[in-house]
Scaffold this motif. Structure first.
Motif, short mmCIF file in Angstrom:
data_model
loop_
_atom_site.label_atom_id
_atom_site.label_comp_id
_atom_site.label_asym_id
_atom_site.label_seq_id
_atom_site.Cartn_x
_atom_site.Cartn_y
_atom_site.Cartn_z
N ARG A 151 0.82 -1.21 0.00
CA ARG A 151 0.00 0.00 0.00
C ARG A 151 0.86 1.26 0.00
O ARG A 151 0.48 2.28 -0.59
CB ARG A 151 -0.91 0.00 1.22
CG ARG A 151 -1.93 1.12 1.20
CD ARG A 151 -3.02 0.85 2.18
NE ARG A 151 -4.14 1.74 2.01
CZ ARG A 151 -5.33 1.55 2.51
NH1 ARG A 151 -5.56 0.46 3.20
NH2 ARG A 151 -6.30 2.40 2.31
N ALA A 184 2.91 0.94 -3.71
CA ALA A 184 2.06 0.94 -4.92
C ALA A 184 0.59 1.06 -4.50
O ALA A 184 -0.16 0.08 -4.55
CB ALA A 184 2.28 -0.34 -5.74
N PRO A 185 0.17 2.25 -4.07
CA PRO A 185 -1.20 2.39 -3.53
C PRO A 185 -2.30 2.11 -4.55
O PRO A 185 -3.36 1.61 -4.19
CB PRO A 185 -1.23 3.85 -3.07
CG PRO A 185 -0.12 4.53 -3.81
CD PRO A 185 0.94 3.49 -4.01
N VAL A 186 -2.04 2.41 -5.83
CA VAL A 186 -3.07 2.16 -6.84
C VAL A 186 -3.30 0.67 -7.02
O VAL A 186 -4.46 0.19 -7.07
CB VAL A 186 -2.65 2.80 -8.19
CG1 VAL A 186 -3.66 2.46 -9.28
CG2 VAL A 186 -2.51 4.31 -8.03
N ILE A 187 -2.21 -0.11 -7.10
CA ILE A 187 -2.35 -1.56 -7.23
C ILE A 187 -3.03 -2.15 -6.00
O ILE A 187 -3.89 -3.02 -6.10
CB ILE A 187 -0.96 -2.20 -7.45
CG1 ILE A 187 -0.37 -1.73 -8.78
CG2 ILE A 187 -1.04 -3.72 -7.41
CD1 ILE A 187 1.04 -2.24 -9.04
N GLN A 242 -5.15 -0.69 -4.11
CA GLN A 242 -6.57 -0.31 -4.10
C GLN A 242 -7.38 -1.13 -5.10
O GLN A 242 -8.60 -1.27 -4.96
CB GLN A 242 -6.69 1.18 -4.44
CG GLN A 242 -8.05 1.77 -4.14
CD GLN A 242 -8.41 1.69 -2.66
OE1 GLN A 242 -7.63 2.09 -1.82
NE2 GLN A 242 -9.58 1.16 -2.35
N LEU A 243 -6.73 -1.70 -6.12
CA LEU A 243 -7.45 -2.52 -7.10
C LEU A 243 -7.82 -3.89 -6.54
O LEU A 243 -8.60 -4.61 -7.14
CB LEU A 243 -6.58 -2.70 -8.36
CG LEU A 243 -6.36 -1.43 -9.19
CD1 LEU A 243 -5.42 -1.72 -10.36
CD2 LEU A 243 -7.68 -0.87 -9.70
N ASN A 244 -7.25 -4.26 -5.40
CA ASN A 244 -7.53 -5.55 -4.78
C ASN A 244 -8.96 -5.55 -4.23
O ASN A 244 -9.26 -4.81 -3.29
CB ASN A 244 -6.52 -5.80 -3.66
CG ASN A 244 -6.71 -7.15 -3.00
OD1 ASN A 244 -7.69 -7.85 -3.25
ND2 ASN A 244 -5.77 -7.53 -2.17
N GLN A 271 -10.55 -3.67 -0.88
CA GLN A 271 -11.63 -2.69 -0.97
C GLN A 271 -12.71 -2.98 0.07
O GLN A 271 -13.24 -2.07 0.71
CB GLN A 271 -12.24 -2.70 -2.37
CG GLN A 271 -11.32 -2.14 -3.46
CD GLN A 271 -11.98 -2.14 -4.81
OE1 GLN A 271 -13.20 -2.25 -4.93
NE2 GLN A 271 -11.18 -2.03 -5.87
N ILE A 291 -15.32 3.85 -5.47
CA ILE A 291 -14.32 2.98 -6.13
C ILE A 291 -14.90 1.59 -6.34
O ILE A 291 -14.74 0.98 -7.41
CB ILE A 291 -13.04 2.92 -5.28
CG1 ILE A 291 -12.37 4.28 -5.23
CG2 ILE A 291 -12.09 1.88 -5.84
CD1 ILE A 291 -11.17 4.36 -4.30
N THR A 345 -15.62 -0.34 -9.88
CA THR A 345 -15.09 -1.69 -10.13
C THR A 345 -16.20 -2.63 -10.56
O THR A 345 -16.03 -3.44 -11.49
CB THR A 345 -14.42 -2.22 -8.84
OG1 THR A 345 -13.44 -1.29 -8.39
CG2 THR A 345 -13.75 -3.55 -9.10
#
Length: 410
Positions: A349, A352-355, A357-359, A363, A386, A390
């Motif tokens: 986190r 790579a916060p974007v990656i 957050q895609l989890n 979420q 978000i 998704t």
């Protein structure tokens, strides 16, 4: 479309494997967490120990010994201390239960008779000491060991403070006449202060429970995978009939998604209520918002299940296995598997916060963190947005995949 929805809903309810993974499995895991964490709570619990106090001539001559022993017994002497203990009950641990003895010999007799686990006495120099029974030293009980260690540490602090005060008084007797100096003796104010960064005290193991909710929501993918295979001609007899029906693919996908979501939401709602009201994991009094989080989370997980279920040329068993592996892998980064997994998830986190957050599992767990730790709903609504985005992406992928599927013969 409503008829299709009802048919899929009935098919889901009649499937025992769905009910087990989406309803029974989270409840079993919650019960296991409760058992494991209750043992840990017992390990760090401090029990009050019965201690004989030798009130002989040394005891009478030593100022402060009585106050120390009463403090260890949880008997506050002054109004300031009482106010502190009222505001912070958790800090007012009762370490000993006082059993008065006329002297050291009387105290030893009480220990030998089993009426006390040890005794406290003052020596000729005015130092306060503790002696323990052999059965107490060798008990092997973690709670007893922690209590004895805490008592011994308090006595060392008292004796060390006494030596320092004696040395100061010997070199600068006028300093001891200062009321501020006298009042600061033995005080730890300013050295260590308990503060709370949240409006409520969170559950000690809330992260594990919220991670489990993330995993349980993703297990809801099995519902949508089972149901969508019913609409695929090469995987089920019902799929043959559905394939020749005039119902558009997008409406078939929506009916499947709604049936999957209703089942997943109902099961997850039961799991959440059990976590909240049976196992006592609080959510800062925001239960209605938590129900909304469960609804959004299960909808997102159902749409992801449809994506996996719509993969062509893959058996139903392979799709279910893929969803299980994906659920276990994504749950790794929520910290469900222990402190090492927590550190890994936190590091991802940060780097790579974007990656991170895609989890989808992250979420879900983050929604409950937002409700528990933040004073307002702003982070929670961002998390919902978000998750909604998704979900829309997953649904569009499903529709595109289903529209491209063609069969040479049925």
């Amino acid at each position: 479309m409503f008829t299709t929805f009802k048919a899929y809903l009935k098919a889901g309810v009649r499937n025992p494997s769905i009910i087990f993974w989406v309803l029974a499995f989270p409840l079993i895991m919650l019960a296991m967490f409760q058992l494991m964490f209750s043992d840990i709570n017992d390990l760090i619990h401090v029990d009050s120990q019965s201690m004989a106090v030798a009130e002989d001539s040394n005891w009478s001559k030593t100022a402060g010994a009585e106050q120390v022993v009463k403090a260890l017994a949880g008997e506050q002497e002054d109004a300031k201390s009482q106010a502190k203990s009222k505001d912070s009950k958790s800090d007012n641990e009762k370490l000993i239960t006082i059993r008065q003895a006329s002297g050291v010999a009387d105290a030893k007799r009480m220990v030998a008779d089993g009426k006390a686990k040890g005794y406290l006495y003052v020596d000729d120099s005015g130092a306060l000491h503790m002696a323990l029974a052999d059965t107490t030293v060798n008990s092997g009980n973690q709670a007893v060991s922690m209590s004895v260690t805490a008592i011994d540490y308090a006595l060392q602090q008292y004796n060390e403070t006494g030596r320092v005060v004696t040395a100061i008084a010997a070199k600068n007797h006028a300093a001891m006449a200062n009321p501020q100096v006298r009042s600061s003796i033995g005080s730890s104010d300013g050295f260590l202060q308990h503060v709370s960064v949240t409006s409520v005290k969170p559950h000690r193991f809330a992260r594990y429970y919220f991670s489990l909710l993330g995993m349980a929501c993703l297990l809801g993918m099995t519902v949508s995978i089972n149901l969508i295979t019913l609409a695929q001609a090469i995987l089920s007899a019902l799929g043959v009939r559905v394939s020749v029906s005039p119902l558009p693919k997008i409406r078939q996908a929506i009916a499947t998604l709604m049936a999957s979501w209703v089942l997943s939401f109902a099961c997850m709602l039961i799991a959440f209520l059990a976590m909240r009201y049976i196992f006592g994991v609080g959510i800062a009094g925001r239960e209605p918002a938590a129900v909304l989080a469960v609804a959004a989370s299960t909808l997102m997980a159902s749409s992801l299940g449809l994506v996996i279920g719509a993969i062509p040329k893959l058996s139903k068993h392979a799709k279910l296995s893929l969803s299980t592996v994906l659920t276990c892998f994504l749950s790794l980064f929520t910290g469900l598997y222990g402190t090492g997994a927590m550190a890994l998830g936190d590091r991802l986190r940060q780097k790579a916060p974007v990656i991170a957050q895609l989890n989808p599992a992250r979420q879900v767990s983050d929604l409950f963190y937002d409700l528990l730790y933040y004073d307002n709903y702003h982070p929670f609504f961002i998390g919902l947005a978000i998750m909604a985005a998704t979900t829309v992406v997953f649904v569009l992928i499903v529709v595109a995949m289903l529209r491209r599927q063609r069969y040479e013969h049925l």
